[in-house]
Design an enzyme around this catalytic site. Structure first.
Site, PDB file in Angstrom:
ATOM      1  N   ARG A 281       0.850  -1.187   0.000  1.00 33.54           N
ATOM      2  CA  ARG A 281       0.000   0.000   0.000  1.00 33.54           C
ATOM      3  C   ARG A 281       0.887   1.238   0.000  1.00 33.54           C
ATOM      4  O   ARG A 281       2.089   1.168   0.204  1.00 33.54           O
ATOM      5  CB  ARG A 281      -0.887   0.012   1.252  1.00 33.54           C
ATOM      6  CG  ARG A 281      -0.085   0.002   2.547  1.00 33.54           C
ATOM      7  CD  ARG A 281      -0.915   0.385   3.741  1.00 33.54           C
ATOM      8  NE  ARG A 281      -0.209   0.198   5.001  1.00 33.54           N
ATOM      9  CZ  ARG A 281       0.713   1.009   5.483  1.00 33.54           C
ATOM     10  NH1 ARG A 281       1.075   2.074   4.800  1.00 33.54           N
ATOM     11  NH2 ARG A 281       1.281   0.765   6.652  1.00 33.54           N
TER      12      ARG A 281
ATOM     13  N   TYR B 163       1.039   0.813  13.279  1.00 28.05           N
ATOM     14  CA  TYR B 163       0.931  -0.299  14.237  1.00 28.05           C
ATOM     15  C   TYR B 163      -0.512  -0.767  14.308  1.00 28.05           C
ATOM     16  O   TYR B 163      -1.443   0.050  14.244  1.00 28.05           O
ATOM     17  CB  TYR B 163       1.382   0.149  15.631  1.00 28.05           C
ATOM     18  CG  TYR B 163       0.990  -0.821  16.740  1.00 28.05           C
ATOM     19  CD1 TYR B 163       1.722  -1.990  16.958  1.00 28.05           C
ATOM     20  CD2 TYR B 163      -0.126  -0.584  17.542  1.00 28.05           C
ATOM     21  CE1 TYR B 163       1.353  -2.891  17.946  1.00 28.05           C
ATOM     22  CE2 TYR B 163      -0.502  -1.478  18.538  1.00 28.05           C
ATOM     23  CZ  TYR B 163       0.238  -2.632  18.737  1.00 28.05           C
ATOM     24  OH  TYR B 163      -0.130  -3.529  19.710  1.00 28.05           O
ATOM     25  N   HIS B 164      -0.699  -2.091  14.433  1.00 29.98           N
ATOM     26  CA  HIS B 164      -2.001  -2.669  14.751  1.00 29.98           C
ATOM     27  C   HIS B 164      -1.810  -3.637  15.910  1.00 29.98           C
ATOM     28  O   HIS B 164      -0.761  -4.295  16.017  1.00 29.98           O
ATOM     29  CB  HIS B 164      -2.587  -3.434  13.569  1.00 29.98           C
ATOM     30  CG  HIS B 164      -2.897  -2.571  12.392  1.00 29.98           C
ATOM     31  ND1 HIS B 164      -3.625  -1.412  12.484  1.00 29.98           N
ATOM     32  CD2 HIS B 164      -2.585  -2.704  11.073  1.00 29.98           C
ATOM     33  CE1 HIS B 164      -3.752  -0.872  11.286  1.00 29.98           C
ATOM     34  NE2 HIS B 164      -3.120  -1.620  10.420  1.00 29.98           N
TER      35      HIS B 164
ATOM     36  N   ALA C 243      -6.508   6.139  12.436  1.00 28.52           N
ATOM     37  CA  ALA C 243      -5.798   6.197  11.162  1.00 28.52           C
ATOM     38  C   ALA C 243      -6.761   5.831  10.049  1.00 28.52           C
ATOM     39  O   ALA C 243      -7.675   5.018  10.236  1.00 28.52           O
ATOM     40  CB  ALA C 243      -4.606   5.244  11.172  1.00 28.52           C
TER      41      ALA C 243
ATOM     42  N   ILE D 229      -9.983   1.838   8.162  1.00 30.22           N
ATOM     43  CA  ILE D 229      -9.701   2.702   9.308  1.00 30.22           C
ATOM     44  C   ILE D 229      -9.261   1.852  10.499  1.00 30.22           C
ATOM     45  O   ILE D 229      -9.544   0.662  10.571  1.00 30.22           O
ATOM     46  CB  ILE D 229     -10.930   3.545   9.708  1.00 30.22           C
ATOM     47  CG1 ILE D 229     -12.019   2.653  10.321  1.00 30.22           C
ATOM     48  CG2 ILE D 229     -11.483   4.318   8.506  1.00 30.22           C
ATOM     49  CD1 ILE D 229     -13.147   3.432  10.979  1.00 30.22           C
ATOM     50  N   SER D 230      -8.574   2.497  11.436  1.00 33.43           N
ATOM     51  CA  SER D 230      -8.283   1.859  12.721  1.00 33.43           C
ATOM     52  C   SER D 230      -8.512   2.889  13.815  1.00 33.43           C
ATOM     53  O   SER D 230      -8.021   4.012  13.728  1.00 33.43           O
ATOM     54  CB  SER D 230      -6.849   1.311  12.771  1.00 33.43           C
ATOM     55  OG  SER D 230      -5.895   2.325  12.538  1.00 33.43           O
TER      56      SER D 230
ATOM     57  N   CYS E 150       3.508   6.802  10.884  1.00 32.66           N
ATOM     58  CA  CYS E 150       3.211   7.563   9.665  1.00 32.66           C
ATOM     59  C   CYS E 150       4.257   8.622   9.370  1.00 32.66           C
ATOM     60  O   CYS E 150       3.990   9.614   8.681  1.00 32.66           O
ATOM     61  CB  CYS E 150       1.817   8.190   9.744  1.00 32.66           C
ATOM     62  SG  CYS E 150       0.510   6.952   9.856  1.00 32.66           S
TER      63      CYS E 150
END
Length: 237
Positions: A91, A97-98, A166, A180-181, A197
């Site tokens: 992407r 981060y997740h 995000a 989205i997160s 980012c």
């Protein structure tokens, strides 16, 4: 998901609703932690099926185990410490981060049935997040110089702002994926392994609903997301 996208100030660009009779968007929820490669493969397959008319549009809510993802603009210097698995996603954008306590909503919508305008779509996603935060009496905003949705933190000092959500999408054949997160209650220390980012200024941080003193549970956040989704994008089931 800080994959670039067009980030706009909070000027809502009209995002056309779908025509009458368009099937409602599927609202899908996964329990537990979904591995990132599994989620990416499912999402890409579903987006292809939507583009071919074989499947309905879909919003997929999930959580990932702790991980970092890097986009095509990710700089190696921004990966400060590979504390968790790192996935190169293909992407746009940089590192993000997740992890547990963060609600990821993957958005697979067909813009051909809505409006084929990337800026309008991203503006609609921003509005969705901001309206979700408003359900908890929290004011979110966007800034054209920075991706994501932010909140002001005068308690941390003049001009301090924290990112709470995000937004990142990719389009293929005018069908979106990624999404989205929203930080509900993740371990904020986990963001320390990267420059999120690519934003390194000290006055820009990361926060969550719980960090802001709002005892919001994940199911409560999900309900708010669903309520806020309908006025912007249409019916879900």
């Amino acid at each position: 998901m800080c994959q670039l996208m067009v980030n706009s100030p909070l000027t809502r660009i009209e995002f056309h609703p779908v025509a009458a009779g368009h099937p409602p968007v599927e609202w899908r929820l996964s329990e537990g932690l979904v591995p990132y490669p599994e989620a990416l493969a499912w999402m890409e397959e579903r987006a292809a099926a939507i583009a071919e008319g074989r499947a309905r549009e879909c919003i997929w809510l999930l959580e990932h185990p702790p991980l970092y993802t890097g986009g095509t603009s990710a700089r190696s210097a921004d990966l400060l410490q590979a504390r968790f698995p790192v996935f190169e996603t293909g992407r746009g954008g940089q590192y993000t981060y997740h992890g547990p306590g963060q609600r990821v909503a993957y958005v697979m919508l067909d813009l051909r049935a809505r409006r084929q305008d990337v800026r309008a779509f991203v503006s609609a996603l921003e509005a969705w997040v901001i309206d979700t935060l408003a359900e908890f009496s929290l004011t979110g905003f966007t800034d054209p110089a920075r991706v994501g949705v932010w909140v002001r933190r005068p308690d941390k000092g003049p001009g301090h702002e924290d990112k709470i959500a995000a937004i990142g999408i990719r389009l293929r054949r005018w069908v979106s994926f990624h999404g989205i997160s929203l930080n509900v209650e993740p371990d904020l220390d986990h963001f320390d392994g990267i420059v999120p980012c690519g934003i390194a200024e000290a006055r820009y941080g990361v926060t969550s609903l719980v960090d802001l003193g709002l005892p919001v549970t994940m199911p409560e956040a999900d309900l708010a997301l669903k309520r806020a989704f309908r006025p912007v994008f249409g019916a879900v089931e």
